[in-house]
Write a protein that holds these residues in place. Structure first.
Motif, short mmCIF file in Angstrom:
data_model
loop_
_atom_site.label_atom_id
_atom_site.label_comp_id
_atom_site.label_asym_id
_atom_site.label_seq_id
_atom_site.Cartn_x
_atom_site.Cartn_y
_atom_site.Cartn_z
N THR A 1 52.10 104.25 10.31
CA THR A 1 51.50 102.99 10.74
C THR A 1 52.63 102.00 11.00
OG1 THR A 1 49.55 103.40 9.37
CG2 THR A 1 49.93 101.13 10.05
N LEU A 2 52.57 101.31 12.11
CA LEU A 2 53.59 100.32 12.41
C LEU A 2 53.52 99.18 11.40
CD1 LEU A 2 53.32 100.05 16.30
CD2 LEU A 2 55.11 101.18 14.97
N ILE A 3 54.67 98.71 10.96
CA ILE A 3 54.72 97.57 10.04
C ILE A 3 54.05 96.36 10.69
CG2 ILE A 3 56.24 95.93 8.86
CD1 ILE A 3 58.21 98.32 8.49
N SER A 4 54.26 96.19 11.97
CA SER A 4 53.65 95.06 12.68
C SER A 4 52.12 95.14 12.66
CB SER A 4 54.16 94.99 14.12
OG SER A 4 54.01 96.23 14.77
N ASP A 5 51.55 96.33 12.61
CA ASP A 5 50.10 96.47 12.51
C ASP A 5 49.61 96.13 11.10
OD1 ASP A 5 49.76 97.16 15.15
OD2 ASP A 5 49.73 99.32 14.77
N ILE A 6 50.44 96.41 10.10
CA ILE A 6 50.09 96.04 8.73
C ILE A 6 50.15 94.52 8.59
CG2 ILE A 6 50.83 96.15 6.31
CD1 ILE A 6 51.94 98.99 7.05
N GLN A 7 51.17 93.91 9.17
CA GLN A 7 51.32 92.46 9.09
C GLN A 7 50.25 91.73 9.91
OE1 GLN A 7 53.04 90.94 7.03
NE2 GLN A 7 55.07 91.78 6.75
N GLY A 8 49.93 92.28 11.06
CA GLY A 8 48.96 91.63 11.93
C GLY A 8 49.48 90.32 12.48
N THR A 9 48.62 89.58 13.16
CA THR A 9 49.03 88.31 13.76
C THR A 9 48.39 87.12 13.06
OG1 THR A 9 47.25 88.50 15.39
CG2 THR A 9 49.43 89.33 16.04
N GLY A 10 47.59 87.38 12.05
CA GLY A 10 46.94 86.29 11.32
C GLY A 10 47.65 86.00 10.01
N SER A 11 46.98 85.25 9.16
CA SER A 11 47.60 84.83 7.90
C SER A 11 47.51 85.89 6.80
CB SER A 11 46.95 83.53 7.41
OG SER A 11 45.57 83.74 7.17
N SER A 12 46.79 86.98 7.04
CA SER A 12 46.74 88.07 6.06
C SER A 12 46.67 89.40 6.80
CB SER A 12 45.55 87.92 5.12
OG SER A 12 44.34 88.00 5.83
N SER A 13 46.98 90.47 6.08
CA SER A 13 47.02 91.79 6.68
C SER A 13 45.63 92.29 7.02
CB SER A 13 47.69 92.78 5.72
OG SER A 13 47.58 94.10 6.22
N PRO A 14 45.45 92.81 8.24
CA PRO A 14 44.16 93.43 8.57
C PRO A 14 43.97 94.76 7.85
CG PRO A 14 45.70 93.67 10.39
CD PRO A 14 46.38 92.80 9.37
N LEU A 15 45.03 95.27 7.23
CA LEU A 15 44.95 96.56 6.53
C LEU A 15 45.03 96.40 5.01
CD1 LEU A 15 47.19 98.72 8.90
CD2 LEU A 15 44.69 98.53 8.84
N GLU A 16 44.81 95.17 4.52
CA GLU A 16 44.91 94.92 3.08
C GLU A 16 43.99 95.87 2.30
OE1 GLU A 16 44.79 91.44 -0.27
OE2 GLU A 16 44.04 90.96 1.73
N GLY A 17 44.57 96.47 1.25
CA GLY A 17 43.83 97.39 0.41
C GLY A 17 43.89 98.84 0.86
N ASN A 18 44.43 99.09 2.04
CA ASN A 18 44.52 100.44 2.58
C ASN A 18 45.84 101.11 2.19
OD1 ASN A 18 42.07 100.67 4.21
ND2 ASN A 18 42.99 99.08 5.46
N VAL A 19 45.79 102.42 2.00
CA VAL A 19 47.02 103.20 1.83
C VAL A 19 47.61 103.41 3.21
CG1 VAL A 19 47.99 105.41 1.09
CG2 VAL A 19 46.17 104.34 -0.25
N VAL A 20 48.89 103.08 3.35
CA VAL A 20 49.58 103.21 4.64
C VAL A 20 50.88 103.96 4.44
CG1 VAL A 20 48.57 101.12 5.63
CG2 VAL A 20 50.70 100.97 4.34
N ASP B 1 57.84 92.45 12.01
CA ASP B 1 58.28 93.84 12.08
C ASP B 1 58.89 94.30 10.76
OD1 ASP B 1 57.55 94.00 14.80
OD2 ASP B 1 59.43 93.07 15.38
N GLY B 2 58.82 93.45 9.73
CA GLY B 2 59.37 93.78 8.43
C GLY B 2 58.35 93.56 7.33
N VAL B 3 58.60 94.21 6.17
CA VAL B 3 57.70 94.06 5.03
C VAL B 3 58.48 94.29 3.74
CG1 VAL B 3 56.88 96.47 4.94
CG2 VAL B 3 55.36 94.62 4.20
N PHE B 4 58.03 93.66 2.66
CA PHE B 4 58.62 93.83 1.35
C PHE B 4 57.90 94.96 0.64
CE2 PHE B 4 58.85 92.66 -3.23
CZ PHE B 4 60.23 92.74 -3.38
N VAL B 5 58.67 95.87 0.03
CA VAL B 5 58.12 96.98 -0.76
C VAL B 5 58.36 96.64 -2.22
CG1 VAL B 5 58.17 99.45 -1.23
CG2 VAL B 5 58.63 98.60 1.10
#
Length: 143
Positions: A20-39, A74-78
């Motif tokens: 899954t692209l990090i940018s898709d996890i981040q989305g364009t809004g104020s929260s992730s559209p994939l929140e709660g999902n295993v990615v 395009d980035g995320v904290f693990v």
């Protein structure tokens, strides 16, 4: 979006396949559209801050420049202090996408694989103007 990424070529066969692209996890809004999902994501470690006196995790950024959309990050904290990674490693991480005080992060890491080491750092984002205090949360989420 789940996409196969083939460049650079990972040295581990485990790092092959769709992510899954990090940018898709981040989305364009104020929260992730994939929140709660295993990615499962793949990216370059840009900072390793896993010590107890640090952030207890590491940052990764999509390889190859990301999705090109300035509204998504395009980035995320693990959030994990037990992964054997180093800055410039290309890693593949399976975890849960979560929001933490308005910021997207990956947590409950179930798998981390080092695909290759010694990679170049992705291009840095240059700020020309900092956002106002009232809009900082929304504007900075994309970074």
């Amino acid at each position: 979006t789940t996409v196969p990424i083939s460049n650079p070529t990972p040295t581990s066969p485990v790092c092959q396949g769709s992510v899954t692209l990090i940018s898709d996890i981040q989305g364009t809004g104020s929260s992730s559209p994939l929140e709660g999902n295993v990615v499962t994501v793949r990216g370059i470690v840009t900072a390793d801050l896993q010590r107890q006196d640090q952030l207890r995790g590491f940052f990764i950024q999509e390889e190859g420049g990301g999705d090109g959309n300035s509204a998504s990050s395009d980035g995320v904290f693990v959030y994990s202090s037990s992964q054997e990674v180093n800055q410039n490693d290309l890693v593949q991480v399976t975890a849960i996408a979560k929001e933490y005080f308005g910021l997207t992060r990956l947590t409950t890491v179930s798998k981390t694989e080092i695909c290759s080491s010694g990679n170049a750092q992705p291009n840095a984002v240059v700020f020309t103007k900092l956002p106002s205090r009232s809009t900082a949360d929304v504007e900075l989420e994309k970074y």
